[in-house]
Motif scaffolding. Sequence first.
Motif, PDB file in Angstrom:
ATOM      1  N   VAL A  26       0.734  -1.331  -0.093  1.00 13.45           N
ATOM      2  CA  VAL A  26       0.043   0.043   0.130  1.00 13.45           C
ATOM      3  C   VAL A  26       0.773   1.417   0.011  1.00 13.45           C
ATOM      4  CG1 VAL A  26      -1.984  -0.949   1.038  1.00 13.45           C
ATOM      5  CG2 VAL A  26      -0.364  -0.023   2.602  1.00 13.45           C
ATOM      6  N   ARG A  27       2.069   1.192   0.311  1.00 14.64           N
ATOM      7  CA  ARG A  27       3.004   2.259   0.271  1.00 14.64           C
ATOM      8  C   ARG A  27       4.346   1.915   0.023  1.00 14.64           C
ATOM      9  NH1 ARG A  27       3.149   7.303   4.471  1.00 14.64           N
ATOM     10  NH2 ARG A  27       4.882   7.857   4.105  1.00 14.64           N
ATOM     11  N   VAL A  28       5.110   2.535  -0.775  1.00 11.89           N
ATOM     12  CA  VAL A  28       6.734   2.357  -0.923  1.00 11.89           C
ATOM     13  C   VAL A  28       7.565   3.543  -0.603  1.00 11.89           C
ATOM     14  CG1 VAL A  28       8.447   1.771  -2.611  1.00 11.89           C
ATOM     15  CG2 VAL A  28       6.300   0.739  -2.426  1.00 11.89           C
ATOM     16  N   ASP A  29       8.304   3.707   0.460  1.00 13.23           N
ATOM     17  CA  ASP A  29       9.192   4.801   0.834  1.00 13.23           C
ATOM     18  C   ASP A  29      10.345   4.471   0.326  1.00 13.23           C
ATOM     19  OD1 ASP A  29       6.824   6.370   2.087  1.00 13.23           O
ATOM     20  OD2 ASP A  29       7.102   4.781   3.702  1.00 13.23           O
ATOM     21  N   ILE A  30      11.137   5.316  -0.221  1.00 15.98           N
ATOM     22  CA  ILE A  30      12.657   5.530  -0.592  1.00 15.98           C
ATOM     23  C   ILE A  30      13.591   5.654   0.686  1.00 15.98           C
ATOM     24  CG2 ILE A  30      14.720   5.929  -2.195  1.00 15.98           C
ATOM     25  CD1 ILE A  30      12.416   4.193  -3.452  1.00 15.98           C
ATOM     26  N   VAL A  31      14.121   4.896   1.311  1.00 18.16           N
ATOM     27  CA  VAL A  31      14.946   5.103   2.301  1.00 18.16           C
ATOM     28  C   VAL A  31      16.223   5.832   2.138  1.00 18.16           C
ATOM     29  CG1 VAL A  31      16.174   4.017   4.310  1.00 18.16           C
ATOM     30  CG2 VAL A  31      14.048   3.231   3.677  1.00 18.16           C
ATOM     31  N   LYS A  32      17.089   5.208   1.006  1.00 26.02           N
ATOM     32  CA  LYS A  32      18.376   5.837   0.503  1.00 26.02           C
ATOM     33  C   LYS A  32      18.534   5.521  -0.694  1.00 26.02           C
ATOM     34  CE  LYS A  32      23.107   5.587   1.481  1.00 26.02           C
ATOM     35  NZ  LYS A  32      24.433   4.914   2.171  1.00 26.02           N
ATOM     36  N   SER A  33      18.852   6.615  -1.514  1.00 27.33           N
ATOM     37  CA  SER A  33      19.021   6.304  -3.055  1.00 27.33           C
ATOM     38  C   SER A  33      20.316   6.973  -3.488  1.00 27.33           C
ATOM     39  CB  SER A  33      17.850   6.880  -3.790  1.00 27.33           C
ATOM     40  OG  SER A  33      17.713   6.853  -4.953  1.00 27.33           O
ATOM     41  N   THR A  34      21.217   6.008  -4.492  1.00 19.70           N
ATOM     42  CA  THR A  34      22.262   6.623  -4.660  1.00 19.70           C
ATOM     43  C   THR A  34      22.472   6.236  -6.228  1.00 19.70           C
ATOM     44  OG1 THR A  34      23.568   6.415  -2.828  1.00 19.70           O
ATOM     45  CG2 THR A  34      24.951   6.531  -4.332  1.00 19.70           C
ATOM     46  N   PRO A  35      22.708   7.298  -7.363  1.00 24.17           N
ATOM     47  CA  PRO A  35      22.635   8.389  -6.933  1.00 24.17           C
ATOM     48  C   PRO A  35      21.015   8.908  -6.844  1.00 24.17           C
ATOM     49  CG  PRO A  35      22.927   8.006  -9.449  1.00 24.17           C
ATOM     50  CD  PRO A  35      22.998   6.593  -8.694  1.00 24.17           C
ATOM     51  N   PRO A  36      20.665  10.044  -6.347  1.00 19.52           N
ATOM     52  CA  PRO A  36      19.163  10.208  -5.931  1.00 19.52           C
ATOM     53  C   PRO A  36      18.357  10.273  -6.903  1.00 19.52           C
ATOM     54  CG  PRO A  36      20.778  11.811  -4.722  1.00 19.52           C
ATOM     55  CD  PRO A  36      21.688  10.922  -5.475  1.00 19.52           C
ATOM     56  N   GLY A  37      17.275   9.780  -6.948  1.00 20.41           N
ATOM     57  CA  GLY A  37      16.072   9.792  -7.831  1.00 20.41           C
ATOM     58  C   GLY A  37      16.422   8.964  -9.200  1.00 20.41           C
TER      59      GLY A  37
END
Length: 72
Positions: A26-37
């Motif tokens: 029901v929900r997905v949250d990005i905790v860390k992303s490299t490179p961002p986005g």
Amino acid sequence: MPPRALAEGIVGAVTARATIKGGKVVRVDIVKSTPPGVFDASVRRAMTQYQCKVDGNDQVVVEQSFDFTQTD
């Protein structure tokens, strides 16, 4: 692999947290992303397809890491 990342040889990693209720994401949250986005949308699309078997309408929160690499 997003087309831009593939074309430009971009590699990276994403850690995401999925909230699952009644066996569906029901929900997905990005905790860390490299490179961002760069890979966030691909991870969200993949995780929203997850399903699991649960009793009732319980909510489960899970975290998963994804590594994006390219090979010849």
